[in-house]
Design an enzyme around this catalytic site. Structure first.
Site, PDB file in Angstrom:
ATOM      1  N   CYS A 440      57.686  22.190  35.241  1.00 29.13           N
ATOM      2  CA  CYS A 440      57.820  23.274  34.266  1.00 29.13           C
ATOM      3  C   CYS A 440      56.489  23.564  33.588  1.00 29.13           C
ATOM      4  O   CYS A 440      56.363  24.531  32.843  1.00 29.13           O
ATOM      5  CB  CYS A 440      58.883  22.929  33.223  1.00 29.13           C
ATOM      6  SG  CYS A 440      58.508  21.455  32.245  1.00 29.13           S
ATOM      7  N   GLU A 486      59.487  27.509  36.277  1.00 22.25           N
ATOM      8  CA  GLU A 486      59.460  26.303  37.100  1.00 22.25           C
ATOM      9  C   GLU A 486      58.701  26.611  38.391  1.00 22.25           C
ATOM     10  O   GLU A 486      58.860  27.688  38.972  1.00 22.25           O
ATOM     11  CB  GLU A 486      60.881  25.845  37.445  1.00 22.25           C
ATOM     12  CG  GLU A 486      61.734  25.477  36.244  1.00 22.25           C
ATOM     13  CD  GLU A 486      61.459  24.077  35.723  1.00 22.25           C
ATOM     14  OE1 GLU A 486      60.676  23.342  36.365  1.00 22.25           O
ATOM     15  OE2 GLU A 486      62.033  23.716  34.682  1.00 22.25           O
TER      16      GLU A 486
END
Length: 493
Positions: A440, A486
Site C-alpha cells: 500500500c 495498492e
C-alpha cells in the site's frame, strides 16, 4: 547515473519529503501538476496554489467560514477530491509507472546488466504493467474509521473528528468529517453522537495525557450488511475501578437507551488504556453489549473480524484485489502457499481449494483466531495459521518443511514493509519460485524490500539465494480521492 548506495539508504531516494518521488516539470493541467510537483511538496499544496483564496494555515487561528475549514480538511485527508475519478486514476497510474521505472533503473545499476527484469516492454518498462483497476465504489467506501477527540476551531475540547494542523506549529484543531467523500454516513452518525455524549458527560476528554481527562478516540467498523461496531478508548488516570465502571455504564446506557440508540450499534466495546495505541493483549477490549465480532461475506467465505483485526478498508475493492493476487500466484494442487502478514487470513483461505497446503502468519493474535474460526466455519481443512512475528516464525516454518513442494509466498505487509529477516528467509528458501508482494506504500520502505529481493547475492547481508525477477505489476485502487493505491507485484525466479 543513479547512485545505488543512495537508493539503498533509508534516508535515500524514496524517503524524500512529498508524496511522489520525482519531478517532471510544469505540465498544464491540474492532474499533471499533481504528478510533477508533489515531489517538492504535497498534493494539498499543489491544489492550494490553484486556489489562491485558501491561505496557508497559520499558528494563530484566524476567523474562517465553516466551508473553508471543511475544504482544508478534505485537502489533507482526501487530496484528490477535486479531480474526476478518471483523472485520479491517471494520477495514480502514472505514479506507479514512475516508481517502477526508477526501481528497474536502480536494479540495472546494481547488476550492471538488465537481466533482473522480464523481457516484456510495457509503458516504458521491462515488467508488464497492467492498467490500474478502479474501485467498484468511490464514496463512503471505508469500513473502518478512527475519530479523534480534541478542540474545535471555536475552542470546544469535546469535539469528535479528524485533526487539522500540526503539533509543531501549535495550531491543531479537530473538525467533524461528515463531508469527506470516503466516510460512510453511518460512521459520521456514530461520531456525531459520541460527540453528543461527550458534551453531556461530567467527565472531561483526554486531549493530552499529561493534562488529564479520560474520554479518547472512537473507532467505528461496519460491514455490507449494515452492522456497526463501535470501540471507545478511555484513559483511567487516577480513577478507581468502581469509578471507571460507572463511566462504562453511562456510555452503554447512552447508546442503548439514550440519544445514541438511533445509531443501532451491533456491538459496543470499551478499552481502558494508558497508552497511545495498544493491542487486545496489552489492554483487553471489553464488550459492553452486543455481538463480539463483525462478519463479512467475501469471495464465498464468511469472514469473522475482531475489534483490532486488520481487514482491507474497502471491502468491494478488496474482493478485486484478492482475485488478482490469486491469479498472479499461479497456485495449484502441488503448491504450498505462505500467506505472510495474513490478517484475518482471507488471501490464503480464498485460494486454499487450489493449493496443497496454506500457512498463514500474523502478528495480531485476535486476527489469527478469526482466521482459524473462518477456516473451520467454511470447512477449509488445509490451512494453518500462526500467531507471532513473521521474522521469527517464517524461518522456523521453512525449516520444518521436509518435502520439496514448490512454495508460493504472498506478502501483504503494513506500510513499514517487511522485516529484513523475513526478506532474507524468502530470498534464501530455494523452493520459493513465486512471490506476490502487495504494497500500500511501494514508494516507502517496501522499495528497500524490492531491492533486497532482486539484488545480486550478497554474503555480507546473508542474501544467498538467487535473485527474484520482477515480472508483472497491477495497481489496484482501494482508496479513491487519496493519492494511495495498492500495488501488486509478481516476482519469480
Amino acid at each position: 547515473m543513479h547512485n545505488p548506495r543512495l537508493f539503498l539508504s533509508r534516508a535515500g531516494f524514496f524517503s524524500k519529503p512529498g508524496l511522489l518521488p520525482w519531478d517532471t516539470g510544469r505540465p498544464p493541467d491540474l492532474s499533471q501538476s499533481l504528478l510533477g510537483r508533489a515531489y517538492k511538496g504535497s498534493f494539498t499544496s499543489v491544489i492550494a496554489k490553484k486556489h489562491p483564496s485558501r491561505q496557508k494555515y497559520q499558528k494563530k487561528q484566524r476567523h474562517c467560514r465553516d466551508d473553508s475549514w471543511q475544504e482544508r480538511l478534505a485537502d489533507v485527508v482526501t487530496p484528490l477530491w477535486r479531480l474526476s475519478y478518471e483523472a485520479q486514476l491517471k494520477v495514480k497510474f502514472e505514479a506507479q509507472k514512475k516508481l517502477l521505472q526508477s526501481l528497474e533503473s536502480h536494479l540495472k545499476v546494481l547488476h550492471g546488466v538488465s537481466d533482473t527484469v522480464a523481457a516484456h516492454q510495457s509503458e516504458g518498462l521491462r515488467c508488464l504493467l497492467h492498467p490500474i483497476i478502479p474501485s467498484p465504489t468511490t464514496t463512503g467506501y471505508r469500513n473502518k474509521s478512527t475519530f479523534s477527540v480534541y478542540r474545535s476551531p471555536d475552542g470546544n475540547p469535546k469535539t469528535v473528528g479528524y485533526y487539522l494542523g500540526t503539533w509543531k506549529d501549535g495550531n491543531v484543531v479537530c473538525l467533524p468529517c461528515n463531508h469527506l467523500k470516503n466516510i460512510p454516513e453511518k460512521h459520521s452518525q456514530v461520531a456525531q453522537y459520541y460527540e453528543v455524549f461527550l458534551r453531556q458527560s461530567s467527565v472531561e476528554p483526554c486531549l493530552l495525557f499529561h493534562e488529564g481527562g479520560h474520554w479518547r478516540e472512537l473507532v467505528v467498523r461496519t460491514n455490507r450488511q449494515g452492522h456497526t461496531m463501535a470501540i471507545v478508548t478511555f484513559h483511567p488516570q487516577g480513577l478507581s475501578e468502581e469509578e471507571v465502571c460507572v463511566q462504562k455504564v453511562t456510555l452503554k446506557d447512552f447508546f442503548t437507551k439514550g440519544p445514541g440508540a438511533i445509531c443501532e450499534l451491533t456491538s459496543l466495546y470499551f478499552q481502558e488504556s494508558t497508552m497511545t495505541r495498544c493491542s487486545h493483549q496489552q489492554s483487553p477490549y471489553q464488550l459492553l453489549f452486543g455481538e463480539p465480532h463483525i462478519f463479512e461475506d467475501l469471495l464465498g467465505l464468511k469472514i469473522r473480524i475482531s475489534p483490532d483485526a486488520f481487514f482491507q478498508i474497502n471491502t468491494a475493492g478488496a474482493e478485486m484485489l484478492y482475485r488478482i493476487i490469486g491469479e498472479l500466484s499461479g497456485v495449484n494442487s502441488e503448491s504450498l502457499l505462505l500467506d505472510i502478514c495474513c490478517g484475518t487470513g482471507v488471501i490464503g483461505l480464498s485460494v486454499a481449494q487450489r493449493a496443497s497446503q496454506v500457512h498463514g502468519i500474523e502478528l495480531v493474535e485476535q486476527a489469527v483466531e478469526d482466521a482459524r474460526w473462518t477456516a473451520a466455519f467454511n470447512g477449509v481443512t488445509n490451512c494453518e495459521f500462526h500467531a507471532g512475528r513473521a521474522e521469527t516464525i517464517l524461518p522456523q516454518l521453512l525449516k520444518s518443511q521436509k518435502d520439496e513442494k514448490l512454495t508460493v509466498a504472498v506478502v501483504n505487509p503494513a506500510r513499514a514493509g517487511l522485516h529484513y529477516r523475513v526478506v532474507r528467509a524468502i530470498r534464501n528458501c530455494r523452493t520459493i519460485h513465486t512471490l506476490v508482494f502487495v504494497s500500500c506504500k511501494p514508494h516507502g520502505e517496501s522499495t528497500r524490500n524490492f531491492i533486497e529481493l532482486c539484488c545480486p547475492p550478497n554474503s555480507a547481508k546473508q542474501l544467498l539465494g538467487d535473485p527474484f525477477v520482477l515480472r508483472e505489476a497491477v495497481p489496484v485502487d482501494l482508496f479513491p480521492h487519496t493519492p494511495h493505491c495498492e500495488l501488486v507485484l509478481l516476482f519469480t525466479r
